[in-house]
Design a protein around this motif. Structure first.
Motif, PDB file in Angstrom:
ATOM      1  N   ALA A 527       0.775  -1.149   0.061  1.00  0.00           N
ATOM      2  CA  ALA A 527      -0.158  -0.111  -0.255  1.00  0.00           C
ATOM      3  C   ALA A 527       0.835   1.194  -0.015  1.00  0.00           C
ATOM      4  O   ALA A 527       1.746   1.591   0.657  1.00  0.00           O
ATOM      5  CB  ALA A 527      -1.070  -0.012   1.203  1.00  0.00           C
ATOM      6  N   ALA A 528       0.406   2.221  -0.827  1.00  0.00           N
ATOM      7  CA  ALA A 528       1.209   3.466  -1.152  1.00  0.00           C
ATOM      8  C   ALA A 528       0.780   4.281   0.358  1.00  0.00           C
ATOM      9  O   ALA A 528       1.667   5.407   0.366  1.00  0.00           O
ATOM     10  CB  ALA A 528       1.072   4.065  -2.186  1.00  0.00           C
ATOM     11  N   ASP A 529      -0.264   3.949   0.742  1.00  0.00           N
ATOM     12  CA  ASP A 529      -0.800   4.984   1.634  1.00  0.00           C
ATOM     13  C   ASP A 529      -1.704   4.198   2.711  1.00  0.00           C
ATOM     14  O   ASP A 529      -2.226   3.173   2.388  1.00  0.00           O
ATOM     15  CB  ASP A 529      -1.603   6.122   1.205  1.00  0.00           C
ATOM     16  CG  ASP A 529      -1.934   7.234   2.007  1.00  0.00           C
ATOM     17  OD1 ASP A 529      -1.167   7.369   2.946  1.00  0.00           O
ATOM     18  OD2 ASP A 529      -2.579   8.485   1.715  1.00  0.00           O
ATOM     19  N   ALA A 530      -2.000   4.723   3.907  1.00  0.00           N
ATOM     20  CA  ALA A 530      -2.610   4.165   4.935  1.00  0.00           C
ATOM     21  C   ALA A 530      -3.072   4.935   6.063  1.00  0.00           C
ATOM     22  O   ALA A 530      -2.426   5.965   6.366  1.00  0.00           O
ATOM     23  CB  ALA A 530      -1.951   2.724   5.696  1.00  0.00           C
ATOM     24  N   ASP A 531      -4.157   4.914   6.567  1.00  0.00           N
ATOM     25  CA  ASP A 531      -4.640   5.539   7.704  1.00  0.00           C
ATOM     26  C   ASP A 531      -3.976   4.838   8.967  1.00  0.00           C
ATOM     27  O   ASP A 531      -4.316   3.563   9.128  1.00  0.00           O
ATOM     28  CB  ASP A 531      -6.063   5.797   7.886  1.00  0.00           C
ATOM     29  CG  ASP A 531      -6.623   6.468   6.789  1.00  0.00           C
ATOM     30  OD1 ASP A 531      -5.728   7.196   6.037  1.00  0.00           O
ATOM     31  OD2 ASP A 531      -7.756   6.722   6.377  1.00  0.00           O
ATOM     32  N   LYS A 576      -0.595  20.406   3.502  1.00  0.00           N
ATOM     33  CA  LYS A 576      -0.504  21.116   2.467  1.00  0.00           C
ATOM     34  C   LYS A 576      -0.397  20.362   1.107  1.00  0.00           C
ATOM     35  O   LYS A 576       0.257  19.381   1.061  1.00  0.00           O
ATOM     36  CB  LYS A 576       0.615  22.135   2.534  1.00  0.00           C
ATOM     37  CG  LYS A 576       0.293  23.325   3.513  1.00  0.00           C
ATOM     38  CD  LYS A 576      -0.900  24.147   3.263  1.00  0.00           C
ATOM     39  CE  LYS A 576      -1.063  24.975   4.454  1.00  0.00           C
ATOM     40  NZ  LYS A 576       0.056  26.331   4.664  1.00  0.00           N
ATOM     41  N   SER A 577      -0.963  20.667  -0.180  1.00  0.00           N
ATOM     42  CA  SER A 577      -0.966  19.841  -1.057  1.00  0.00           C
ATOM     43  C   SER A 577       0.446  19.770  -1.682  1.00  0.00           C
ATOM     44  O   SER A 577       0.654  18.486  -2.186  1.00  0.00           O
ATOM     45  CB  SER A 577      -1.723  20.475  -2.291  1.00  0.00           C
ATOM     46  OG  SER A 577      -1.346  22.061  -2.640  1.00  0.00           O
ATOM     47  N   ALA A 578       1.270  20.541  -1.620  1.00  0.00           N
ATOM     48  CA  ALA A 578       2.594  20.400  -1.939  1.00  0.00           C
ATOM     49  C   ALA A 578       3.419  19.442  -1.382  1.00  0.00           C
ATOM     50  O   ALA A 578       4.075  18.473  -1.591  1.00  0.00           O
ATOM     51  CB  ALA A 578       3.586  21.555  -1.921  1.00  0.00           C
ATOM     52  N   ASP A 579       3.196  19.516   0.117  1.00  0.00           N
ATOM     53  CA  ASP A 579       3.801  18.577   0.903  1.00  0.00           C
ATOM     54  C   ASP A 579       3.234  17.045   0.604  1.00  0.00           C
ATOM     55  O   ASP A 579       4.161  15.981   0.944  1.00  0.00           O
ATOM     56  CB  ASP A 579       3.741  18.913   2.376  1.00  0.00           C
ATOM     57  CG  ASP A 579       4.344  20.226   2.958  1.00  0.00           C
ATOM     58  OD1 ASP A 579       5.554  20.506   1.995  1.00  0.00           O
ATOM     59  OD2 ASP A 579       4.085  21.018   3.602  1.00  0.00           O
ATOM     60  N   ILE A 580       2.157  16.828   0.399  1.00  0.00           N
ATOM     61  CA  ILE A 580       1.453  15.653   0.144  1.00  0.00           C
ATOM     62  C   ILE A 580       2.091  15.029  -0.878  1.00  0.00           C
ATOM     63  O   ILE A 580       2.348  13.975  -1.069  1.00  0.00           O
ATOM     64  CB  ILE A 580      -0.052  15.831   0.073  1.00  0.00           C
ATOM     65  CG1 ILE A 580      -0.908  16.024   1.435  1.00  0.00           C
ATOM     66  CG2 ILE A 580      -0.681  14.401  -0.246  1.00  0.00           C
ATOM     67  CD1 ILE A 580      -2.075  16.597   1.592  1.00  0.00           C
ATOM     68  N   ALA A 581       2.011  15.955  -1.974  1.00  0.00           N
ATOM     69  CA  ALA A 581       2.496  15.431  -3.311  1.00  0.00           C
ATOM     70  C   ALA A 581       4.059  14.761  -3.095  1.00  0.00           C
ATOM     71  O   ALA A 581       4.521  13.742  -3.903  1.00  0.00           O
ATOM     72  CB  ALA A 581       2.480  16.488  -4.354  1.00  0.00           C
ATOM     73  N   ALA A 582       5.048  15.729  -2.300  1.00  0.00           N
ATOM     74  CA  ALA A 582       6.562  15.254  -2.152  1.00  0.00           C
ATOM     75  C   ALA A 582       6.554  14.355  -1.309  1.00  0.00           C
ATOM     76  O   ALA A 582       7.732  14.020  -1.319  1.00  0.00           O
ATOM     77  CB  ALA A 582       7.000  16.653  -1.914  1.00  0.00           C
ATOM     78  N   THR A 583       5.588  13.699  -0.539  1.00  0.00           N
ATOM     79  CA  THR A 583       5.887  12.856   0.403  1.00  0.00           C
ATOM     80  C   THR A 583       5.973  11.521  -0.010  1.00  0.00           C
ATOM     81  O   THR A 583       5.076  11.217  -0.949  1.00  0.00           O
ATOM     82  CB  THR A 583       4.796  12.836   1.513  1.00  0.00           C
ATOM     83  OG1 THR A 583       4.905  13.920   1.991  1.00  0.00           O
ATOM     84  CG2 THR A 583       4.936  11.734   2.623  1.00  0.00           C
ATOM     85  N   PRO A 584       7.127  10.767  -0.164  1.00  0.00           N
ATOM     86  CA  PRO A 584       7.190   9.297  -0.804  1.00  0.00           C
ATOM     87  C   PRO A 584       5.997   8.572  -0.158  1.00  0.00           C
ATOM     88  O   PRO A 584       5.690   8.375   0.855  1.00  0.00           O
ATOM     89  CB  PRO A 584       8.493   8.789  -0.219  1.00  0.00           C
ATOM     90  CG  PRO A 584       9.372  10.101   0.408  1.00  0.00           C
ATOM     91  CD  PRO A 584       8.331  10.987   0.757  1.00  0.00           C
ATOM     92  N   PRO A 585       5.497   7.471  -1.276  1.00  0.00           N
ATOM     93  CA  PRO A 585       4.813   6.613  -0.726  1.00  0.00           C
ATOM     94  C   PRO A 585       5.286   5.541   0.407  1.00  0.00           C
ATOM     95  O   PRO A 585       6.503   5.516   0.450  1.00  0.00           O
ATOM     96  CB  PRO A 585       4.221   5.780  -2.162  1.00  0.00           C
ATOM     97  CG  PRO A 585       5.468   6.081  -2.855  1.00  0.00           C
ATOM     98  CD  PRO A 585       5.970   7.510  -2.504  1.00  0.00           C
ATOM     99  N   LEU A 586       4.359   4.825   0.968  1.00  0.00           N
ATOM    100  CA  LEU A 586       4.998   3.684   1.845  1.00  0.00           C
ATOM    101  C   LEU A 586       5.630   2.622   0.923  1.00  0.00           C
ATOM    102  O   LEU A 586       5.358   2.510  -0.047  1.00  0.00           O
ATOM    103  CB  LEU A 586       3.518   3.223   2.558  1.00  0.00           C
ATOM    104  CG  LEU A 586       3.115   4.266   3.657  1.00  0.00           C
ATOM    105  CD1 LEU A 586       1.828   3.638   4.451  1.00  0.00           C
ATOM    106  CD2 LEU A 586       4.154   4.629   4.812  1.00  0.00           C
ATOM    107  N   SER A 587       6.487   2.273   1.714  1.00  0.00           N
ATOM    108  CA  SER A 587       7.398   1.072   1.033  1.00  0.00           C
ATOM    109  C   SER A 587       7.949   0.177   2.093  1.00  0.00           C
ATOM    110  O   SER A 587       7.469   0.092   3.505  1.00  0.00           O
ATOM    111  CB  SER A 587       8.524   1.707   0.280  1.00  0.00           C
ATOM    112  OG  SER A 587       9.565   2.226   1.057  1.00  0.00           O
ATOM    113  N   ALA A 588       8.796  -0.632   1.677  1.00  0.00           N
ATOM    114  CA  ALA A 588       9.581  -1.726   2.669  1.00  0.00           C
ATOM    115  C   ALA A 588      10.346  -1.107   3.442  1.00  0.00           C
ATOM    116  O   ALA A 588      10.730  -1.619   4.588  1.00  0.00           O
ATOM    117  CB  ALA A 588      10.175  -2.789   1.816  1.00  0.00           C
TER     118      ALA A 588
END
Length: 663
Positions: A527-531, A576-588
């Motif tokens: 998953a690239a994102d999670a709550d 903020k939208s720019a910070d969300i876009a620049a945040t790497p997806p979740l990974s190993a």
């Protein structure tokens, strides 16, 4: 002396002369009454008035819209007293009063009036009814677009409320029964409208008493960490639609809204309700698809951080105007309230004369049973302190209200026992953060996805606990903190669907007062994102887990920013939208997620266990995307990835709080 008594003595000694806990002199149904006069102001003085007379009128605003107003005057022998009184204003969206079948009206916060408008003031009067008994007049007004007031219903936070409030106070000051001074009192919406009015600087407004008002909704009540709290807000929207009669048959009898005295056949009332139906513009609910997938993005909803592009504005955006106008403000908050952090932030950011009172109280009722003594204590305490505040600022009574302790707060030891303290500011200088590290050592306390431990030191070895999100996880209606029954409610079944980290039994009482912080190192296989939902619970000897606090963060919102106000140096996801876009997806590769929980005021008792529960959803309470397959995640522990729960503890944090046998 037992360890319990030693521990309590140590904490009380830290406060020296500031400590206000004492044995109760006048217990209320088994509860300790608060000491040092908190909530006891004029307690031994008999009421000046035992009756009040209610009348109702329409008051015209600057743009011609008419607001429905009830006003109550102190009375004797069934007749209103002549003279001029200081006035308390309650400005509400929840209905100023409703008609009774036999004539008369009822506001659920006061005693009823009969067909002549006569109220007999109860011996147990609280809130504004008690102020009537001590010689204040009372005005209760329906906000525009609600109750019997005209105008279209509008989104919460529309700036018209502040302008109307200015006009109402100007009208009050000109009445023959008004001495020209006004104080505002109210909880929740009635608290939140006060800074909007104060920002307009009505000349007659001399003091506020704000109870349970949000400060930065998208970082507490409306959302946390980008996760939208849809459950309680959906309920609120439906509730006010019913109160405004927007959702009922237009030809049905109107039984929930009082018409004004000059409208006995409800002709004007029906016209007002028709105008309500022409409005309703709830901005948040236009964005549900985005909230579900991306989250609550602050700069894509400009009204959040800018006053006033659209409704439901953050109240901190009027802070400069409120501070410039200098209106003295009494703040009252509750550790179990949905706005548990916000009232602390109000205190930190106001520069007007102010005092803060915090107790172990919820937004609504304490439990399922009516007349819970904790609710009686809360209402009496807030009312009596408001009376002290208004006596000083409206009547100029020399009662030392401004010289009393800046902060007074009560910590719940158990449902029938609260210990009270005072401090020179917030946070108290005696508060220090105690780090409790998530450990891979099994606690053997619950059958959860992983039964880990909380420890005073991090594991030396690195490890990770696999975790598959269960979308049916939920803490039920408790998660809203909006209704009743928030005390001592079991959430063990939710723990069993989640990751848990449970401490050994406490070696001594642990006094916690402030905002906890969670830091997790999280990785994902798919998953690239999670709550992430974090819950602090207390575990009793029989294994039952009861909810104390919660905090939320969407992983894509984990970039921290600078808050636009003082927030005690706590982590602040920018969203903020720019910070969300620049945040790497979740990974190993593990990523750090750091976020706050709702504030806690509690005495955890010797023998209790603390538990941090980590879940990936709270069905019915929050809005998130349910992915298939569900996210396969892992929490990482050890020296290199210190996942930790940080608790604000009063007293010495150098010694382990746990009994021997700590992992």
């Amino acid at each position: 002396m037992s360890r319990v008594i030693q521990s309590m003595s140590m904490v009380l000694a830290l406060f020296a002369s500031a400590a206000v806990y004492a044995a109760p002199e006048q217990p209320v149904a088994g509860l300790s009454t608060v000491a040092a006069g908190v909530g006891e102001y004029r307690r031994d003085e008999p009421f000046i008035y035992r009756q009040a007379i209610r009348r109702s009128v329409y008051v015209t605003m600057r743009d011609g819209v008419r607001l429905a107003v009830d006003y109550y005057l102190p009375a004797r022998d069934g007749k209103a007293m002549r003279g001029r009184f200081p006035v308390v204003l309650e400005y509400t969206r929840y209905g100023r009063s409703r008609p009774l079948p036999g004539g008369g009206t009822k506001n659920d916060k006061y005693s009823p009036t009969d067909a002549r408008g006569l109220m007999s003031i109860s011996d147990n009067a609280i809130r504004s009814e008690l102020l009537l008994a001590y010689g204040y007049a009372l005005v209760v007004a329906d906000v525009r677009g609600s109750g019997a007031s005209f105008g279209p219903s509008h989104a919460e936070g529309d700036d018209i409320e502040g302008k109307d409030g200015f006009d109402l106070i100007d009208w009050i000051a000109r009445q023959r029964w008004s001495d020209g001074t006004v104080g505002m009192l109210g909880s929740s919406y009635l608290g939140e409208v006060q800074p909007r009015v104060a920002a307009e600087k009505p000349p007659a407004l001399k003091a506020l008493s704000m109870v349970y008002a949000f400060f930065d909704g998208p970082n507490s009540a409306y959302a946390m960490g980008g996760i939208f709290r849809s459950g309680w807000q959906g309920g609120w929207v439906q509730n006010v639609a019913k109160l405004d009669n927007r959702s009922t048959d237009p030809n049905a009898p109107i039984t929930n809204i009082s018409a004004v005295d000059a409208d006995p056949k409800q002709v004007l009332l029906r016209r007002a309700i028709e105008e309500h139906r022409t409005g309703v513009d709830d901005e948040y609910f236009k964005h549900l698809d985005t909230f579900k997938t991306v989250g609550v993005v602050r700069d894509e909803l400009p009204f959040i951080d800018h006053y006033q592009l659209k409704g439901q504005n953050n109240l901190y955006t009027v802070l400069d105007r409120v501070n410039a106008n200098g209106i003295p403000t009494l703040l009252s908050g509750g550790w179990h309230d949905i706005y548990a952090n916000d009232m602390l932030l109000w205190y930190a950011n106001l520069s007007v004369p102010r005092k803060l009172i915090y107790g172990p109280y919820p937004h609504g009722k304490s439990g399922p049973a009516p007349n819970d003594p904790r609710d009686i204590e809360r209402d009496r305490l807030v009312t009596r302190e408001t009376l002290r505040w208004f006596d000083y600022w409206l009547r100029k009574v020399p009662n030392d209200a401004e010289r009393r302790p800046a902060v007074q707060f009560g910590l719940q030891r158990d449902p029938r026992h609260t210990e009270w303290f005072s401090a020179e500011g917030w946070p108290p200088r005696q508060a220090q953060y105690r780090d409790l590290y998530l450990s891979a050592n099994v606690s053997n306390t619950v059958l959860s996805q992983y039964d880990g431990s909380l420890s005073g030191s991090p594991d030396k070895a690195s490890s990770s606990q696999p975790w598959t999100v269960k979308y049916d996880a939920s803490v039920g209606s408790l998660g809203t903190r909006w209704g009743g029954n928030v005390y001592d409610v079991a959430v063990t079944s939710n723990d069993m669907r989640s990751l848990t980290y449970t401490s050994p039994p406490l070696a001594r009482d642990l006094y916690v007062a402030g905002i906890p912080v969670v830091k997790l190192w999280l990785s994902s296989q798919n998953a690239a994102d999670a709550d992430v939902h974090a819950y602090l619970t207390v575990v009793s000897e029989d294994g039952t887990s009861r909810l104390i606090s919660d905090g939320l963060l969407r992983a894509s919102h984990r970039t921290l920013g600078q808050p636009p106000y003082r927030n005690f140096g706590l982590p602040f996801p920018s969203s903020k939208s720019a910070d969300i876009a620049a945040t790497p997806p979740l990974s190993a590769t593990p990523a750090a997620l750091e976020f706050t929980m709702l504030a806690v005021g509690r005495v955890f008792r010797q023998g209790d266990r603390l538990r941090l529960t980590i879940a990936g959803a709270d069905r019915g309470n929050t809005l998130g995307e349910e992915r298939d397959p569900a996210p396969a995640l892992a929490v990482h522990l050890g020296e290199a990835t210190r996942s930790v729960l940080r608790l604000p503890v009063l007293g010495d944090t150098s010694e382990s709080p746990f009994l021997r046998g700590e992992p």
